[in-house]
Design an enzyme around this catalytic site. Sequence first.
Site, PDB file in Angstrom:
ATOM      1  N   HIS A 104     -36.212-110.853  -1.090  1.00  0.00           N
ATOM      2  CA  HIS A 104     -37.671-110.761  -1.234  1.00  0.00           C
ATOM      3  C   HIS A 104     -38.071-110.134  -2.570  1.00  0.00           C
ATOM      4  CE1 HIS A 104     -37.987-110.784   3.472  1.00  0.00           C
ATOM      5  NE2 HIS A 104     -37.531-111.912   2.972  1.00  0.00           N
ATOM      6  N   ASP A 114     -37.808-117.187   0.320  1.00  0.00           N
ATOM      7  CA  ASP A 114     -36.378-116.825   0.322  1.00  0.00           C
ATOM      8  C   ASP A 114     -35.599-117.634  -0.713  1.00  0.00           C
ATOM      9  OD1 ASP A 114     -36.401-114.867   2.289  1.00  0.00           O
ATOM     10  OD2 ASP A 114     -35.760-116.203   3.900  1.00  0.00           O
ATOM     11  N   HIS A 145     -29.797-118.786   3.485  1.00  0.00           N
ATOM     12  CA  HIS A 145     -29.185-117.999   2.409  1.00  0.00           C
ATOM     13  C   HIS A 145     -27.799-118.515   2.026  1.00  0.00           C
ATOM     14  CE1 HIS A 145     -32.496-115.287   2.765  1.00  0.00           C
ATOM     15  NE2 HIS A 145     -32.187-114.938   3.991  1.00  0.00           N
TER      16      HIS A 145
END
Length: 303
Positions: free
Chosen positions: A78, A241, A264
């Site tokens: 973030h 993200d 991710h």
Amino acid sequence: MTQQRTLKNTIRATGVGLHSGDKVYMTLRPAPVDHGIVFRRVDLEPVVEVPADAELVTETTLCTGLTCNGAKIQTVEHLMSALAGLGVDNVIVELSSAELPIMDGSSGPFVFLLQSAGIVEQNKAKRFIRIKQPVEVREGDKVARFEPYEGYKLGFTIEFNHPMIPAKQSRQEIEFSTSAYVKEISRARTFGFMRDLEYMRERNLGLGGSMDNAIVLDEFRVLNEDGLRYTNEFVRHKILDAIGDLYLAGGAILGAYEGFKSGHALNNKLVRALLADQAAWEWVSFPEGTEQPPVTYASPVYA
């Protein structure tokens, strides 16, 4: 000329780690040209520095985490996203713990913090990573891809079997600029399902999570009293993200990113695949007197 940027002043914040639940003190400091973004674990003796580098990513379960010389830095995405959004190239991030503060679960508070510190241009051209050839990675039905594009564009599609996340709210595209990022992406919060809570707690994850820093859903609805900030806040957060994960490449991207159910792990795999393929990208900058870059950053904020 599009110059490198850093902070004008040092600024501090306090919060809790989303996964650890630990209180953490964070200090953001200006850094010289070509320094890059470097995390510093000031609670360790001696202090350990961890560069924001995709090759140092060791953790991709529900966050992006880095490890260097035995020191971990968790949940960097973030802040990395906010730094990318505002075009900050050089900064030192000091932490009193292994995890960044989650703030409200979006990058909005980090954007505010950076703007409050002031952003200044430095006397050297900013370096961009220009995508020259398509690069794609897959994992089952999940896909993440880069393609050449004049600018920086992101598209993302999510698929959740949940009444609050219908198909028509599962797709978002953004033509990247600071103003588009701040308005359309930065306030989108992380989200989680009650059904996953047990899994997370067993693995000591989400210990600092609450409705103050995440959207929480049961089988049918959003449990947060204030509801959503955007009708499709979930997919917007996935773009938030991705912007943070991709900034670990070491420079601002010039190209198009497409994610289908990516996360991710796949984002990191994509960056590593890109950097490993020398023919697929090149460093470019836009010195004075040359063309303007196809990405618009806001004017520096002099606090």
